[in-house]
Design a protein around this motif. Structure first.
Motif, PDB file in Angstrom:
ATOM      1  N   MET A 203       0.870  -0.556  -0.144  1.00 21.23           N
ATOM      2  CA  MET A 203      -0.418   0.268   0.005  1.00 21.23           C
ATOM      3  C   MET A 203       0.736   1.157  -0.020  1.00 21.23           C
ATOM      4  O   MET A 203       0.321   2.528  -0.776  1.00 21.23           O
ATOM      5  CB  MET A 203      -1.076   0.784   1.243  1.00 21.23           C
ATOM      6  N   GLU A 204       2.154   1.452   0.822  1.00 24.67           N
ATOM      7  CA  GLU A 204       3.466   2.131   0.474  1.00 24.67           C
ATOM      8  C   GLU A 204       3.716   2.836  -0.508  1.00 24.67           C
ATOM      9  O   GLU A 204       3.535   4.276  -0.993  1.00 24.67           O
ATOM     10  CB  GLU A 204       3.907   2.315   2.001  1.00 24.67           C
ATOM     11  N   GLU A 205       3.912   1.950  -1.078  1.00 23.31           N
ATOM     12  CA  GLU A 205       4.405   1.801  -2.397  1.00 23.31           C
ATOM     13  C   GLU A 205       3.077   2.300  -3.897  1.00 23.31           C
ATOM     14  O   GLU A 205       3.922   3.436  -4.414  1.00 23.31           O
ATOM     15  CB  GLU A 205       4.713   0.797  -2.816  1.00 23.31           C
ATOM     16  N   ALA A 206       2.072   1.679  -3.372  1.00 29.73           N
ATOM     17  CA  ALA A 206       1.113   2.674  -3.905  1.00 29.73           C
ATOM     18  C   ALA A 206       0.817   4.009  -4.071  1.00 29.73           C
ATOM     19  O   ALA A 206       0.431   4.855  -4.646  1.00 29.73           O
ATOM     20  CB  ALA A 206      -0.580   1.404  -3.637  1.00 29.73           C
TER      21      ALA A 206
ATOM     22  N   PHE B 223      -3.096  -4.321  -5.035  1.00 30.53           N
ATOM     23  CA  PHE B 223      -2.010  -3.747  -4.144  1.00 30.53           C
ATOM     24  C   PHE B 223      -2.521  -3.439  -2.918  1.00 30.53           C
ATOM     25  O   PHE B 223      -2.625  -2.894  -1.498  1.00 30.53           O
ATOM     26  CB  PHE B 223      -2.097  -2.517  -4.046  1.00 30.53           C
ATOM     27  N   GLY B 224      -3.871  -4.631  -2.276  1.00 29.69           N
ATOM     28  CA  GLY B 224      -3.813  -4.809  -1.148  1.00 29.69           C
ATOM     29  C   GLY B 224      -5.928  -4.057  -0.876  1.00 29.69           C
ATOM     30  O   GLY B 224      -6.356  -4.015  -2.156  1.00 29.69           O
ATOM     31  N   GLY B 225      -6.034  -3.194   0.268  1.00 31.00           N
ATOM     32  CA  GLY B 225      -7.276  -2.988   0.321  1.00 31.00           C
ATOM     33  C   GLY B 225      -7.296  -1.584   1.154  1.00 31.00           C
ATOM     34  O   GLY B 225      -6.265  -1.155   1.512  1.00 31.00           O
ATOM     35  N   ILE B 226      -8.173  -0.826   0.818  1.00 27.65           N
ATOM     36  CA  ILE B 226      -8.978   0.307   1.375  1.00 27.65           C
ATOM     37  C   ILE B 226      -8.468   0.483   3.306  1.00 27.65           C
ATOM     38  O   ILE B 226      -7.775   1.509   3.570  1.00 27.65           O
ATOM     39  CB  ILE B 226      -9.606   0.718   0.832  1.00 27.65           C
ATOM     40  N   ILE B 227      -8.520  -0.676   3.812  1.00 28.72           N
ATOM     41  CA  ILE B 227      -8.549  -0.521   4.496  1.00 28.72           C
ATOM     42  C   ILE B 227      -7.292   0.080   5.618  1.00 28.72           C
ATOM     43  O   ILE B 227      -6.633  -0.008   6.663  1.00 28.72           O
ATOM     44  CB  ILE B 227      -8.940  -1.926   5.518  1.00 28.72           C
ATOM     45  N   ASP B 228      -6.108  -0.781   4.738  1.00 27.44           N
ATOM     46  CA  ASP B 228      -4.830   0.050   4.892  1.00 27.44           C
ATOM     47  C   ASP B 228      -4.617   1.313   4.288  1.00 27.44           C
ATOM     48  O   ASP B 228      -2.881   1.754   4.872  1.00 27.44           O
ATOM     49  CB  ASP B 228      -4.326  -0.667   4.656  1.00 27.44           C
ATOM     50  N   TRP B 229      -5.448   2.218   4.132  1.00 27.16           N
ATOM     51  CA  TRP B 229      -4.812   3.243   2.552  1.00 27.16           C
ATOM     52  C   TRP B 229      -4.679   4.335   3.916  1.00 27.16           C
ATOM     53  O   TRP B 229      -5.568   4.433   4.945  1.00 27.16           O
ATOM     54  CB  TRP B 229      -5.907   3.955   1.932  1.00 27.16           C
ATOM     55  N   THR B 230      -3.946   5.567   3.882  1.00 30.51           N
ATOM     56  CA  THR B 230      -3.491   6.434   4.742  1.00 30.51           C
ATOM     57  C   THR B 230      -3.794   8.013   3.812  1.00 30.51           C
ATOM     58  O   THR B 230      -3.733   8.727   5.064  1.00 30.51           O
ATOM     59  CB  THR B 230      -1.862   6.227   6.033  1.00 30.51           C
ATOM     60  N   GLY B 231      -3.819   7.456   3.094  1.00 34.92           N
ATOM     61  CA  GLY B 231      -3.910   8.979   1.727  1.00 34.92           C
ATOM     62  C   GLY B 231      -5.516   9.469   2.261  1.00 34.92           C
ATOM     63  O   GLY B 231      -6.307   8.595   2.827  1.00 34.92           O
ATOM     64  N   GLN B 232      -5.765  10.546   1.477  1.00 33.17           N
ATOM     65  CA  GLN B 232      -7.603  10.578   1.129  1.00 33.17           C
ATOM     66  C   GLN B 232      -7.728   9.972   0.487  1.00 33.17           C
ATOM     67  O   GLN B 232      -7.485   8.920   0.163  1.00 33.17           O
ATOM     68  CB  GLN B 232      -7.217  11.921   0.482  1.00 33.17           C
ATOM     69  N   ILE B 233      -9.030  10.100   0.596  1.00 32.89           N
ATOM     70  CA  ILE B 233     -10.665   9.356   0.153  1.00 32.89           C
ATOM     71  C   ILE B 233     -11.506  10.191  -0.045  1.00 32.89           C
ATOM     72  O   ILE B 233     -11.409  11.655   0.573  1.00 32.89           O
ATOM     73  CB  ILE B 233     -10.855   8.611   1.853  1.00 32.89           C
ATOM     74  N   GLU B 234     -11.713  10.143  -0.944  1.00 38.52           N
ATOM     75  CA  GLU B 234     -13.002  10.952  -1.542  1.00 38.52           C
ATOM     76  C   GLU B 234     -14.261  10.244  -1.985  1.00 38.52           C
ATOM     77  O   GLU B 234     -14.749   9.067  -1.678  1.00 38.52           O
ATOM     78  CB  GLU B 234     -12.633  10.689  -3.423  1.00 38.52           C
ATOM     79  N   LYS B 235     -15.347  10.694  -2.252  1.00 37.42           N
ATOM     80  CA  LYS B 235     -16.539  10.091  -1.507  1.00 37.42           C
ATOM     81  C   LYS B 235     -17.513  11.543  -3.346  1.00 37.42           C
ATOM     82  O   LYS B 235     -17.125  11.850  -3.447  1.00 37.42           O
ATOM     83  CB  LYS B 235     -17.411  10.817  -0.387  1.00 37.42           C
TER      84      LYS B 235
END
Length: 147
Positions: free
Chosen positions: A52-55, A135-147
Motif C-alpha cells: 500500500m505504501e508503494e501504491a 495493492f491490497g485493501g483500502i482498510i490500509d490506505w493512509t491517504g485521502q478518501i474521496e466520496k
C-alpha cells in the motif's frame, strides 16, 4: 564406522538437502512480489503485488494508470481512493469490462481488505490484461478518501 551409522548420516544429509531446497524455493517465490495464480491446473495468470505504501507513493505523481476499486458500488460510494474507477469483482467475468478497454494499460487494483483485489487481478490477467498491479485493501490506505 559402522554401516548403520553411515546410512543414518547419509539419510539425514539427504533430508537436510531436500529441506534446504524447499525453503529456498519458498523464499524465491515470496521475495519476488509477483503472484502466480493457477486456474484449473494448467493456466498461469500473472499479476504483480505491491505494498500500500508503494501504491501511495506512485499515486502521489501523475502517471498513465488506472486505479481500479473492485468493491461493490455502495462500498465505492461510501469512500474510495481519489481518481479510482469502480468495477465490482463480481462483475468481472469472461467478458472484457467496458471501463477497461486497453489490455496493456497499467491498472492498480484494490478492494476492502485485499481478497477481492487478488481475485479480480487474477481474472483480469486471465483475460489478457498485461499490466495488473494488485495493492491490497483500502482498510490500509493512509491517504485521502474521496466520496
Amino acid at each position: 564406522m559402522k554401516k548403520g551409522t553411515i546410512f543414518i548420516i547419509a539419510a539425514l544429509t539427504v533430508i537436510v538437502i531436500i529441506a534446504a531446497a524447499l525453503a529456498a524455493r519458498q523464499n524465491m517465490t515470496a521475495d519476488h512480489g509477483s503472484d502466480s495464480i493457477s486456474s484449473e491446473g494448467d493456466t498461469e495468470m500473472n499479476y504483480t503485488s505491491i505494498t500500500m505504501e508503494e501504491a501511495r507513493e506512485i499515486f502521489a505523481t501523475d502517471g498513465d494508470y488506472i486505479i481500479l476499486d473492485v468493491r461493490r458500488a455502495d462500498e465505492f460510494a461510501a469512500g474510495h481512493i481519489p481518481g479510482a474507477i469502480n468495477v465490482a469483482n463480481e462483475a468481472i467475468a469472461d467478458a472484457q469490462p467496458a471501463e477497461l478497454p486497453d489490455k496493456d494499460q497499467v491498472i492498480y487494483v484494490y478492494c476492502r481488505s485485499g481478497n477481492r483485489s487478488k481475485q479480480a487481478s487474477a481474472k483480469l490477467a486471465a483475460m489478457g490484461y498485461t499490466n495488473i498491479i494488485e495493492f491490497g485493501g483500502i482498510i490500509d490506505w493512509t491517504g485521502q478518501i474521496e466520496k
